[in-house]
Design an enzyme around this catalytic site. Structure first.
Site, mmCIF file in Angstrom:
data_model
loop_
_atom_site.group_PDB
_atom_site.id
_atom_site.type_symbol
_atom_site.label_atom_id
_atom_site.label_comp_id
_atom_site.label_asym_id
_atom_site.label_seq_id
_atom_site.Cartn_x
_atom_site.Cartn_y
_atom_site.Cartn_z
ATOM 1 N N TYR A 60 0.851 -1.192 0.000
ATOM 2 C CA TYR A 60 0.000 0.000 0.000
ATOM 3 C C TYR A 60 0.886 1.241 0.000
ATOM 4 O O TYR A 60 1.503 1.583 0.995
ATOM 5 C CB TYR A 60 -0.933 0.011 1.209
ATOM 6 C CG TYR A 60 -1.851 -1.191 1.309
ATOM 7 C CD1 TYR A 60 -2.148 -1.978 0.191
ATOM 8 C CD2 TYR A 60 -2.427 -1.544 2.528
ATOM 9 C CE1 TYR A 60 -2.977 -3.077 0.295
ATOM 10 C CE2 TYR A 60 -3.271 -2.639 2.638
ATOM 11 C CZ TYR A 60 -3.535 -3.406 1.521
ATOM 12 O OH TYR A 60 -4.362 -4.499 1.620
ATOM 13 N N HIS A 126 0.322 -11.862 1.034
ATOM 14 C CA HIS A 126 -0.707 -11.037 0.385
ATOM 15 C C HIS A 126 -1.284 -11.710 -0.871
ATOM 16 O O HIS A 126 -2.487 -11.683 -1.111
ATOM 17 C CB HIS A 126 -0.073 -9.686 0.011
ATOM 18 C CG HIS A 126 -1.050 -8.581 -0.179
ATOM 19 N ND1 HIS A 126 -0.689 -7.257 -0.129
ATOM 20 C CD2 HIS A 126 -2.383 -8.580 -0.420
ATOM 21 C CE1 HIS A 126 -1.758 -6.496 -0.332
ATOM 22 N NE2 HIS A 126 -2.788 -7.278 -0.523
ATOM 23 N N SER A 205 -13.038 -5.478 1.964
ATOM 24 C CA SER A 205 -14.071 -4.871 1.091
ATOM 25 C C SER A 205 -15.481 -5.360 1.447
ATOM 26 O O SER A 205 -16.247 -5.751 0.562
ATOM 27 C CB SER A 205 -13.775 -5.157 -0.389
ATOM 28 O OG SER A 205 -12.564 -4.563 -0.760
ATOM 29 N N LEU A 207 -17.930 -3.720 2.187
ATOM 30 C CA LEU A 207 -18.940 -2.785 1.655
ATOM 31 C C LEU A 207 -18.887 -2.723 0.137
ATOM 32 O O LEU A 207 -19.314 -1.747 -0.480
ATOM 33 C CB LEU A 207 -18.731 -1.390 2.265
ATOM 34 C CG LEU A 207 -18.926 -1.348 3.789
ATOM 35 C CD1 LEU A 207 -18.557 0.012 4.349
ATOM 36 C CD2 LEU A 207 -20.352 -1.715 4.165
ATOM 37 N N ARG A 209 -16.442 -2.348 -1.949
ATOM 38 C CA ARG A 209 -15.573 -1.261 -2.429
ATOM 39 C C ARG A 209 -16.285 0.086 -2.419
ATOM 40 O O ARG A 209 -15.965 0.976 -3.191
ATOM 41 C CB ARG A 209 -15.037 -1.561 -3.827
ATOM 42 C CG ARG A 209 -14.432 -2.948 -3.920
ATOM 43 C CD ARG A 209 -13.133 -2.933 -4.642
ATOM 44 N NE ARG A 209 -12.509 -4.247 -4.598
ATOM 45 C CZ ARG A 209 -11.331 -4.483 -4.047
ATOM 46 N NH1 ARG A 209 -10.678 -3.525 -3.463
ATOM 47 N NH2 ARG A 209 -10.813 -5.680 -4.062
ATOM 48 N N PHE A 212 -21.940 -0.223 -1.258
ATOM 49 C CA PHE A 212 -23.001 -0.249 -0.240
ATOM 50 C C PHE A 212 -23.003 1.014 0.629
ATOM 51 O O PHE A 212 -23.866 1.177 1.467
ATOM 52 C CB PHE A 212 -22.894 -1.506 0.632
ATOM 53 C CG PHE A 212 -23.245 -2.754 -0.124
ATOM 54 C CD1 PHE A 212 -24.518 -2.932 -0.655
ATOM 55 C CD2 PHE A 212 -22.302 -3.741 -0.343
ATOM 56 C CE1 PHE A 212 -24.843 -4.074 -1.375
ATOM 57 C CE2 PHE A 212 -22.621 -4.886 -1.070
ATOM 58 C CZ PHE A 212 -23.894 -5.054 -1.590
#
Length: 340
Positions: A60, A126, A205, A207, A209, A212
């Site tokens: 990230y 990952h 995720s 939601l 991405r 929602f």
């Protein structure tokens, strides 16, 4: 403020907050990185609210999200959290997944330095390197546990067979996977495998991405450099169909007196005490709203109604674009093939 319960994640002794915080969007992939002081403030707010399970990765940024967390955990905050990070994806102009033992060790030591900690609570692979038998990668992770550099081992986007093989070398504490009302394919094989082996489930995720949270209006909010613009499910030809799912969940949420995102998160919370969602956010008000999902109770008939709305064919398009590996292509060669 909702009190965040504690749960046991997996059967190896790790205990975390029942809802975690995904930190990726603070630094990477979802548009311009957010101002560091604001994100440190958000992380502190989360910890003080009882959200102690923090999720990052060396990918990230790359690397900048770990540095951010390192700064946020100064001044006595480290002792209050369960810190999860990941290794295995490199980006040097092109994606590369690496599970080679020497790389595993170097990545771990670099993460410890960036996070400015002595030990990582939960260290995930990952993505799975399909060139290296999973046993070889796990053997190095086992050594890192024995040396006290990491406490628990996790896998992300791993197939059921890869999970079994890894777990035979050293116990896997958690598997991270995409699970939400709009991504339910993991329920067929991976979730049952985790439960059989006593492995905790971390839902990223949850939601969808952001679908929602905002519905199809979300796309209007995204910056040009937001990676979600490339996801097949959010392309115009699929979105027209996919927004129906949001609208139907939204209708149920209105009847229930909660937000759509709270209902979607509550559905994950109701999957069992072995499941911890890690919704990401960059805003304190969204964090508070996400915590409100812990108070939403769903009786069996409402769970059934949600699941009939979010059936396998209710979403069109793949989760990721071309070139990004997932559990579907994560099987590794047999150990007997390893000559290195």
């Amino acid at each position: 403020m909702t009190r965040v319960p504690r749960v046991k994640l997996g059967s190896q002794g790790l205990e975390v907050s029942a809802q975690g915080l995904g930190c990726m969007g603070m630094s990477a992939f979802y548009g311009t990185p957010k101002p560091e002081p604001d994100m440190i403030n958000l992380i502190h707010h989360a910890i003080n609210a009882g959200v102690t399970f923090l999720d990052t990765s060396d990918f990230y940024g790359p690397k900048t999200n770990e540095i951010l967390l390192g700064k946020a955990l100064k001044g006595g905050m480290r002792e209050k959290v369960e810190l999860a990070t990941k290794f295995g994806i490199k980006y040097d102009g092109a994606w590369e997944v690496n599970g080679d033992p020497a790389y595993v060790r170097a990545a771990c030591e670099a993460s410890l330095e960036r996070l400015d900690v002595d030990c990582i609570d939960l260290y995930y692979q990952h993505r799975i390197d399909t060139r290296v038998p999973i046993e070889i990668t796990m053997d190095e992770l086992k050594k890192l546990v024995e040396e006290g550099k990491i406490k628990y081992v996790g896998l992300s986007e791993a197939s059921a067979s890869t999970i079994r093989r890894a777990h035979a070398v050293h116990p896997i504490t958690a598997v991270q996977l995409e699970w939400s009302l709009w991504s339910r394919d993991v329920e067929q094989e991976i979730i049952p495998t985790c439960r059989e082996l006593g492995i905790g489930i971390v839902a990223y995720s949850p939601l969808g991405r952001g679908i929602f949270s905002y519905g199809s209006k979300m796309l209007e909010k995204l910056e040009d450099n937001d990676q979600r613009k490339n996801f097949p499910r959010l392309q115009p030809e699929n979105l027209e169909h996919n927004k129906i799912l949001y609208e139907r969940v939204n209708e149920l949420a209105r009847k229930k007196g909660c937000t759509t995102s709270q209902l979607a998160l509550a559905w994950i919370h109701h999957q069992g005490n072995d499941v911890v969602p890690i919704p990401g956010t960059t805003k304190i008000e969204n964090l508070e709203q996400n915590l409100g999902a812990l108070s939403v109770k769903l009786p069996p008939e409402e769970m059934a109604e949600l699941e009939s709305i979010a059936s396998a064919d209710s979403v069109k398009g793949d989760r990721y674009g071309a070139g990004i590996t997932t559990y579907l292509d994560s099987d590794t060669p047999p150990l007997s093939s390893w000559k290195h």
